[in-house]
Design a protein around this motif. Sequence first.
Motif, mmCIF file in Angstrom:
data_model
loop_
_atom_site.group_PDB
_atom_site.id
_atom_site.type_symbol
_atom_site.label_atom_id
_atom_site.label_comp_id
_atom_site.label_asym_id
_atom_site.label_seq_id
_atom_site.Cartn_x
_atom_site.Cartn_y
_atom_site.Cartn_z
ATOM 1 N N MET A 41 -30.844 50.151 -59.455
ATOM 2 C CA MET A 41 -29.417 49.948 -59.692
ATOM 3 C C MET A 41 -28.706 51.278 -59.914
ATOM 4 S SD MET A 41 -29.042 46.488 -62.026
ATOM 5 C CE MET A 41 -29.974 47.142 -63.414
ATOM 6 N N PHE A 42 -29.327 52.168 -60.664
ATOM 7 C CA PHE A 42 -28.701 53.459 -60.951
ATOM 8 C C PHE A 42 -28.490 54.261 -59.674
ATOM 9 C CE2 PHE A 42 -28.762 57.924 -62.419
ATOM 10 C CZ PHE A 42 -27.747 57.863 -63.364
ATOM 11 N N MET B 200 -31.068 43.151 -53.799
ATOM 12 C CA MET B 200 -30.037 42.789 -54.769
ATOM 13 C C MET B 200 -29.924 43.783 -55.916
ATOM 14 S SD MET B 200 -28.663 40.368 -53.344
ATOM 15 C CE MET B 200 -29.172 39.793 -51.732
ATOM 16 N N THR B 201 -31.022 44.440 -56.285
ATOM 17 C CA THR B 201 -30.941 45.426 -57.356
ATOM 18 C C THR B 201 -30.270 46.708 -56.908
ATOM 19 O OG1 THR B 201 -33.206 46.092 -56.795
ATOM 20 C CG2 THR B 201 -32.938 44.588 -58.642
ATOM 21 N N ARG B 202 -30.057 46.878 -55.614
ATOM 22 C CA ARG B 202 -29.361 48.063 -55.132
ATOM 23 C C ARG B 202 -27.857 47.943 -55.321
ATOM 24 N NH1 ARG B 202 -31.328 50.518 -51.138
ATOM 25 N NH2 ARG B 202 -29.735 52.035 -51.639
ATOM 26 N N SER B 203 -27.365 46.759 -55.639
ATOM 27 C CA SER B 203 -25.957 46.520 -55.970
ATOM 28 C C SER B 203 -25.518 45.133 -55.570
ATOM 29 C CB SER B 203 -25.018 47.546 -55.321
ATOM 30 O OG SER B 203 -23.746 47.497 -55.906
ATOM 31 N N CYS C 192 -23.495 46.497 -60.213
ATOM 32 C CA CYS C 192 -24.490 45.647 -59.567
ATOM 33 C C CYS C 192 -24.235 44.178 -59.869
ATOM 34 C CB CYS C 192 -25.897 46.064 -60.010
ATOM 35 S SG CYS C 192 -27.211 45.051 -59.282
ATOM 36 N N GLY C 193 -24.155 43.819 -61.145
ATOM 37 C CA GLY C 193 -23.858 42.438 -61.508
ATOM 38 C C GLY C 193 -25.027 41.641 -62.035
ATOM 39 N N LEU C 194 -26.245 42.170 -61.954
ATOM 40 C CA LEU C 194 -27.387 41.477 -62.537
ATOM 41 C C LEU C 194 -27.332 41.612 -64.060
ATOM 42 C CD1 LEU C 194 -30.202 42.615 -60.074
ATOM 43 C CD2 LEU C 194 -29.065 40.390 -60.162
#
Length: 476
Positions: A331-332, A305-308, A421-423
């Motif tokens: 995320m970056f 999920m942190t990948r996008s 990403c949205g987190l």
Amino acid sequence: MGRGGRFDQRSWLGRLRDAVDGFVKHSPSRFAITIFASLILIFTLLFSLPIARAGEGSGTPLHDALFTAVSVICVTGLATVDMATYWSPFGNFLVFIGVNIGGIGVLTLASILGLVISRRLGLRSKLMAASDTNPSRIHVGPVAERQAIKLGEVGGLLATVAISALVIEGTIAIAMIPSMFAAGYDAFHSVWYSFYYSAMAFTNTGFNPNPGGLEPFEHDYWMQSLLMVGVFLGSLGFPVIFALARAWRQPRKWSLHVKLTITTTVILFVLGAGMFVLLEHSNPRTYGQLDAGATVFQSFFMSAMTRSGGFATVNMHDLYGSSQLVSSMLMFIGGGSASTAGGIKVTTLAVLFLAAVAEARGAPSMEAFGRRIPRDMLRLSVSVVLWGATIVAVSSIIILQITKAPFENVLFDVISAFATCGLSTGLTAELPPEGVYVMAATMFMGRVGTVTLAAALAASQRRQLFKRPEERPIVG
């Protein structure tokens, strides 16, 4: 007279097509950004309508409507309102349609619209769609190395975009329905939530249609696994899906782009999960109360999920600072090129790593999987990283000045916005209107892509007919 009227009408349509073709020929990237910005304006107006907001009353404030439109079209997943309760059924339908439109990609979307206008897939449209599979086409024009998608295969790519999105989202949605019934939802909500979650997973958006988000599915590993599958497939990119659909049993026929994307994605997925297991296994607010198996699974879920992806089973604010930093790094980086994911892209990271390895070994060029990578790709990769870092730095400074919030929370949410990403740590929902506009601009620049944005800002490509004397500065 009738003939003259028809002639004038055809002439008007012809002039319109010529104007569009001229715009596309002059700058495909600017045309794509124009289309993208126009969609955001249209959805801003639609979200501002009273019918889009739940309950009776006035419409949505401009800053919330604009932010939601940008987040939807840019498939980010950040929100300044509660997406599950704020919008009416019409508003939720706009969200569902918008993320699927935005997930197609900036240049591919522009190519399809250009196809509708010109009624044919001409060379210019093919060049524009092909550039979405390889940004170097925008930067330096057609390149000689083998691509994931060749120019003559763009028609197949566009078909793959539509078919893959329909098939993948539909399959995942059907598989989710039992989980919805198990959570206690009725038939209508089970079907609607399944298709909503499926679209949010494949487009790497992360909105939740139900109050409480993933809380009803906290122990439903089947549901969480389906979300990971959707996010993983969406983050690979349409060129990779296209290549796998043609020759998934013949890895030797895969292009270098496909091999680098899959290899780097899998490595980051595993390494990210390992870092979360190591850093969060003792955190009582996240994984500290779970057994070993659940901790490993949730760590892989977080890594994906942190990948996008944007979904979360824990509060990002509860993570240790070290885990927040790892999340920001993932995320970056983001996902694959021409995918629904954001970030600087995994192939950019791979090129930088291969350049470092080649330099350490004293090799004259970068090589991977029996192929040589031109040095132009290194220059392009460095430009992407620098542009991305600059956007994140400027946005963070402005948000810090506006809110005076803790630096780690600001940096996390800004990187999440840039990487679409949205987190969130909760900062975005508390931003004042001026901060909302800054975050919306960050999402737009992150989704449009640093290469496309740079190409659009350049008035024209200059041709230099001479070379200046060479001199080497001291580096390092």
